[in-house]
Motif scaffolding. Structure first.
Motif, mmCIF file in Angstrom:
data_model
loop_
_atom_site.group_PDB
_atom_site.id
_atom_site.type_symbol
_atom_site.label_atom_id
_atom_site.label_comp_id
_atom_site.label_asym_id
_atom_site.label_seq_id
_atom_site.Cartn_x
_atom_site.Cartn_y
_atom_site.Cartn_z
ATOM 1 N N ALA A 134 -0.827 0.722 -2.858
ATOM 2 C CA ALA A 134 -2.199 0.208 -2.829
ATOM 3 C C ALA A 134 -2.652 0.040 -1.384
ATOM 4 O O ALA A 134 -1.842 -0.037 -0.461
ATOM 5 C CB ALA A 134 -2.280 -1.137 -3.569
ATOM 6 N N ALA A 135 -3.951 -0.025 -1.189
ATOM 7 C CA ALA A 135 -4.506 -0.162 0.150
ATOM 8 C C ALA A 135 -4.160 -1.531 0.733
ATOM 9 O O ALA A 135 -4.261 -2.548 0.036
ATOM 10 C CB ALA A 135 -6.018 0.020 0.114
ATOM 11 N N PRO A 136 -3.752 -1.603 1.996
ATOM 12 C CA PRO A 136 -3.476 -2.904 2.615
ATOM 13 C C PRO A 136 -4.750 -3.731 2.732
ATOM 14 O O PRO A 136 -5.794 -3.229 3.157
ATOM 15 C CB PRO A 136 -2.943 -2.530 4.001
ATOM 16 C CG PRO A 136 -2.546 -1.092 3.906
ATOM 17 C CD PRO A 136 -3.464 -0.482 2.900
ATOM 18 N N ALA A 137 -4.643 -5.004 2.350
ATOM 19 C CA ALA A 137 -5.806 -5.903 2.439
ATOM 20 C C ALA A 137 -5.785 -6.608 3.778
ATOM 21 O O ALA A 137 -5.752 -7.838 3.867
ATOM 22 C CB ALA A 137 -5.768 -6.908 1.289
ATOM 23 N N LEU A 163 0.661 5.513 1.576
ATOM 24 C CA LEU A 163 0.305 4.494 2.561
ATOM 25 C C LEU A 163 -0.587 5.068 3.651
ATOM 26 O O LEU A 163 -1.574 4.434 4.068
ATOM 27 C CB LEU A 163 1.570 3.896 3.178
ATOM 28 C CG LEU A 163 1.332 2.806 4.238
ATOM 29 C CD1 LEU A 163 0.568 1.625 3.655
ATOM 30 C CD2 LEU A 163 2.657 2.350 4.842
ATOM 31 N N ALA A 164 -0.275 6.262 4.136
ATOM 32 C CA ALA A 164 -1.102 6.876 5.168
ATOM 33 C C ALA A 164 -2.531 7.079 4.663
ATOM 34 O O ALA A 164 -3.503 6.766 5.363
ATOM 35 C CB ALA A 164 -0.500 8.209 5.606
ATOM 36 N N LEU A 168 -6.009 5.324 6.066
ATOM 37 C CA LEU A 168 -7.141 6.142 6.497
ATOM 38 C C LEU A 168 -8.412 5.771 5.733
ATOM 39 O O LEU A 168 -9.495 5.671 6.310
ATOM 40 C CB LEU A 168 -6.824 7.624 6.302
ATOM 41 C CG LEU A 168 -5.785 8.231 7.259
ATOM 42 C CD1 LEU A 168 -5.381 9.617 6.784
ATOM 43 C CD2 LEU A 168 -6.346 8.297 8.674
ATOM 44 N N ASP A 169 -8.294 5.551 4.436
ATOM 45 C CA ASP A 169 -9.460 5.245 3.612
ATOM 46 C C ASP A 169 -10.068 3.889 3.947
ATOM 47 O O ASP A 169 -11.287 3.708 3.853
ATOM 48 C CB ASP A 169 -9.082 5.286 2.129
ATOM 49 C CG ASP A 169 -8.794 6.698 1.631
ATOM 50 O OD1 ASP A 169 -9.161 7.662 2.337
ATOM 51 O OD2 ASP A 169 -8.191 6.830 0.548
ATOM 52 N N THR A 170 -9.226 2.912 4.318
ATOM 53 C CA THR A 170 -9.710 1.546 4.555
ATOM 54 C C THR A 170 -9.929 1.229 6.024
ATOM 55 O O THR A 170 -10.462 0.169 6.351
ATOM 56 C CB THR A 170 -8.710 0.530 3.984
ATOM 57 O OG1 THR A 170 -7.433 0.701 4.625
ATOM 58 C CG2 THR A 170 -8.542 0.709 2.482
ATOM 59 N N GLY A 200 -6.920 8.630 12.108
ATOM 60 C CA GLY A 200 -6.853 7.189 11.902
ATOM 61 C C GLY A 200 -6.351 6.457 13.128
ATOM 62 O O GLY A 200 -6.088 7.047 14.176
ATOM 63 N N SER A 201 -6.240 5.148 13.010
ATOM 64 C CA SER A 201 -5.709 4.302 14.086
ATOM 65 C C SER A 201 -4.262 3.959 13.755
ATOM 66 O O SER A 201 -3.968 3.488 12.647
ATOM 67 C CB SER A 201 -6.534 3.016 14.218
ATOM 68 O OG SER A 201 -7.850 3.300 14.660
#
Length: 393
Positions: A134-137, A163-164, A168-170, A200-201
Motif C-alpha cells: 500500500a502507499a506510504p501515508a 513500493l516504488a 512515485l504515485d504519492t 521520483g525523489s
C-alpha cells in the motif's frame, strides 16, 4: 537551558550494551560486528593529500568507483550525485534533518533498524507503518529491503516494484538503506527499490563497514537530483567532509583486483558461520523459540514461544557472560514481546555454542518465574554495569 529535542533523547541500547562486552569470556550476540578474522590487514602508506581537507562530497575517485557500482545495479547515480559519508548513520541523520520536523510522519517497517528510529525520534517524527502492498501515508519512507535489520527478511521483486510505484504515485521520498546486500548466502531479490524510482525523489545509501572495516567509519549515499545539493549543504554544516585518509584506504581496496574475491570470501565465510549458528540454535533453543534462517546479512530474529519481555532478561544474561539485543527495542511503537536479535557473525563456533547454551538455560529458568521490572533491569544494564568492576561476582 537545553534544546527541546533533548527531552526525548534516549541512549542507544546497542551502543550501551557494546560498552560493557569487553569482560573476559563475554560472548556477544548484540551488535552487527564483523568477524575479527575477516577484517583486512592494513599497511598505511598515506599520500600527503590524504592528510589534508577534502571536498564535502568526498574523494572524486572514490565517488566515481561507487557511482559505477550503483549504475551497474540500475540506480541513476552519476558521480556528481554520490556523496561519501562518515558512516551510514550520518546518512540517516542528514535525511532526517532534511525532512523531519516535530510531528512529521515517517513510514517505517515494524520492527526496523533501531538506530534509525533513534534519529527520527530525535527530530520529532511520528511513525506510521510501512506496508509493501500500500502507499506510504507519509512524506518519507525508510526501508531496509535486503536482509533487513533486525529480521533478516528480503523483500520480493514484486514487493519492491509495488513500493516504488506507490512512492512515485504519492510523491513520497523513498529512503533505501542497503548495508548488507553483498552478504548474500542464498537466493534473494536484491535489485534496489530506488532503481525503479525514475522521476521520483529518493535516497539510496550503503556502507563499507560490513564488507571492509567498520572502524574507518565510511559509507555513501546517492540521491535524486532534487535532494542531493541540500544533503551536501547539511553535511557541510556537520563535519565539512569525511576522513580523507579513510577514503584513500577504501578506494585502494575497491580498485584492487582482489576486491571481488574478498566479497566472495566474506559470503562463503559468513554462510558457514550462519549454518553453524543455525544448528546450535536448534540444539539449544529448539522448542523455546522459532526463527527463519536468513538468506543473508548478519542476524537471526527469534520469536520466543513464551512472550516474555526480553529487556528484562538482559542484565542477567550479561552477568552470565552473554549479550544480546532485546527485540522490543526495534519497534517504533507497541513493541512485540518475546523477540530477540542474535548476531551470528562475531562469535566463533565454540563461543556461539556456549552463549546459546546460557541463553537457553536462562529462558528455561524464567519460564515459571515472574519477570522483574523492565525499567530497573535496563537502568542497571546501561548505567550500573559500567560503574562496577567486571571482576565482581
Amino acid at each position: 537551558m537545553f534544546s527541546q529535542r533533548i527531552a526525548t533523547l534516549r541512549p542507544s541500547p546497542i551502543r550501551e550494551i557494546l560498552s560493557v562486552i569487553d569482560r573476559p569470556g563475554m560472548v556477544s550476540f548484540a551488535g552487527g560486528l564483523p568477524a575479527p578474522e575477516m577484517l583486512p590487514p592494513l599497511t598505511l602508506s598515506a599520500a600527503p593529500t590524504s592528510l589534508q581537507y577534502g571536498p564535502s562530497e568526498g574523494d572524486p575517485e572514490l565517488r566515481a568507483v561507487v557511482s559505477e557500482q550503483l549504475r551497474a545495479l540500475g540506480i541513476d547515480a552519476p558521480t556528481e550525485r554520490v556523496m561519501i559519508l562518515s558512516g551510514s548513520q550520518q546518512g540517516i541523520d542528514l535525511v532526517a534533518k532534511l525532512f523531519v520536523d516535530p510531528g512529521t510522519p515517517v513510514a517505517v517497517e515494524s520492527p526496523t533498524y533501531l538506530a534509525a528510529l533513534q534519529v527520527f525520534r530525535l527530530y520529532g517524527a511520528d511513525f506510521t507503518d510501512l506496508s509493501w502492498s500500500a502507499a506510504p501515508a507519509a512524506p518519507l519512507a525508510y526501508v531496509v529491503p535486503t536482509f533487513a535489520n533486525p529480521t533478516g527478511r528480503c523483500a520480493t521483486d514484486h514487493e519492491r516494484d509495488t513500493l516504488a510505484r506507490a512512492c512515485l504515485d504519492t510523491g513520497t521520498t523513498l529512503f533505501e538503506d542497503d548495508p548488507y546486500r553483498e552478504l548474500a548466502y542464498g537466493p534473494c531479490d536484491r535489485a534496489p527499490v530506488t532503481a525503479r524510482m525514475r522521476g521520483g525523489s529518493w535516497v539510496y545509501q550503503g556502507s563499507f563497514s560490513k564488507t571492509f572495516a567498520p572502524g574507518l567509519r565510511l559509507g555513501f549515499l546517492a540521491a535524486s537530483e532534487d535532494l542531493f545539493s541540500r544533503l551536501v549543504m547539511l553535511k557541510q554544516a556537520v563535519d565539512l567532509h569525511s576522513s580523507t585518509l579513510s577514503q584513500q584506504l577504501v578506494r585502494s581496496a575497491l580498485t584492487d583486483p582482489s576486491w571481488s574475491s574478498r566479497l566472495d570470501g566474506l559470503a562463503s565465510f559468513y554462510r558457514k558461520r550462519r549454518d553453524a549458528f543455525d544448528a546450535a540454535l536448534r540444539r539449544h533453543l529448539g522448542g523455546l523459540a522459532e526463527w527463519e534462517t536468513p538468506a543473508g546479512g548478519l542476524f537471526f530474529w527469534l520469536h520466543l514461544t513464551r512472550p516474555v519481555d526480553t529487556r528484562a532478561l538482559l542484565a542477567t544474561a550479561i552477568d552470565r557472560g552473554v549479550a544480546f539485543m532485546p527485540g522490543e527495542e526495534f519497534f517504533p511503537d507497541n513493541p512485540e514481546l518475546g523477540t530477540m536479535r542474535l548476531n551470528f557473525s562475531h562469535a566463533d563456533a565454540e563461543d556461539a555454542e556456549r552463549g546459546l547454551r546460557v541463553l537457553a538455560q536462562l529462558l528455561r529458568e524464567t519460564a515459571d518465574a515472574p519477570a522483574p521490572p523492565v525499567t530497573c533491569i535496563m537502568q542497571r544494564t546501561v548505567q550500573g554495569e559500567r560503574s562496577r568492576s567486571w571482576g565482581d561476582p
